[in-house]
Enzyme design. Structure first.
Site, PDB file in Angstrom:
ATOM      1  N   ASP A   1      28.860  34.296 -41.665  1.00  0.00           N
ATOM      2  CA  ASP A   1      30.168  34.690 -41.110  1.00  0.00           C
ATOM      3  C   ASP A   1      31.132  33.507 -41.084  1.00  0.00           C
ATOM      4  OD1 ASP A   1      28.430  33.603 -38.954  1.00  0.00           O
ATOM      5  OD2 ASP A   1      30.273  33.824 -37.778  1.00  0.00           O
TER       6      ASP A   1
ATOM      7  N   ASP B   1      23.410  33.213 -36.396  1.00  0.00           N
ATOM      8  CA  ASP B   1      24.371  33.667 -35.381  1.00  0.00           C
ATOM      9  C   ASP B   1      25.486  34.500 -35.986  1.00  0.00           C
ATOM     10  OD1 ASP B   1      23.031  32.384 -33.271  1.00  0.00           O
ATOM     11  OD2 ASP B   1      23.854  30.476 -33.941  1.00  0.00           O
TER      12      ASP B   1
ATOM     13  N   ASP C   1      22.325  33.420 -42.657  1.00  0.00           N
ATOM     14  CA  ASP C   1      22.732  32.757 -41.419  1.00  0.00           C
ATOM     15  C   ASP C   1      22.178  33.533 -40.219  1.00  0.00           C
ATOM     16  OD1 ASP C   1      24.290  31.195 -39.610  1.00  0.00           O
ATOM     17  OD2 ASP C   1      25.833  32.755 -39.638  1.00  0.00           O
TER      18      ASP C   1
END
Ligand SMILES: [Mg+2]
Length: 173
Positions: free
Chosen positions: A133, A9, A7
């Protein structure tokens, strides 16, 4: 070679730092990531949801995010033993495409264009691992999900957790 999807961000790019800085500047606050334990900024200041989101609609927002510490060197190292894909839920902010792409080209020039996936729902990603996250993305991912610590997810359990990129290195190498 096994395949790792990563991922952007809050995993490769320090999304929170800039977001908090802009918010503090504009609303005269002094919030830090400590204030975000277990929460997102929009949950901490629900009355400002629209304003909080509006920063991300700026097409340049994602262009100058700081790279997470040790991310470049560890991803480059992992790329010797694993197939690396960047998988970002860019559909959340379609105006972010160019900035995200240019950011990757600047900081991760060794990642081939063919290994960059701008997607929505990451259940479509066919990889052995996903480092993210966002629990929602991990829940629907069919491979092994690895939770990258971010202030909003500190209370989440049920996934192997890595706190930073040195942890990622230890996990895979
Ligand atoms: Mg993320």
């Amino acid at each position: 070679m096994k395949r790792i999807a990563i991922d952007m961000d809050e995993v490769m790019a320090d999304f929170n730092k800039k977001h908090l800085a802009l918010f503090n500047r504009d609303f005269g606050e002094q919030l830090t990531t400590d204030d975000l334990h277990g929460k997102k900024l929009r949950e901490l200041r629900p009355e400002l949801v629209k304003e909080i989101r509006s920063y991300l609609l700026d097409p340049t927002y994602f262009r100058d995010l700081e790279v997470m510490e040790h991310c470049q060197e560890v991803v480059e190292e992992l790329a010797q033993s694993y197939e690396i894909f960047v998988a970002t839920a860019a559909m959340d902010f379609p105006t972010s495409f160019n900035a995200k792409y240019e950011w990757l080209k600047e900081h991760f020039p060794f990642i081939d264009d063919q290994n960059i996936v701008f997607c929505g729902n990451k259940s479509i990603i066919h990889a052995d691992y996903l480092i993210d996250d966002n629990v929602r993305q991990l829940e629907r991912f069919s491979g092994e999900g690895i939770l990258f610590t971010s202030p909003h997810n500190v209370n989440v359990t049920g996934y192997p957790r890595v706190h930073n990129w040195l942890d990622v290195r230890d996990y895979f190498l």
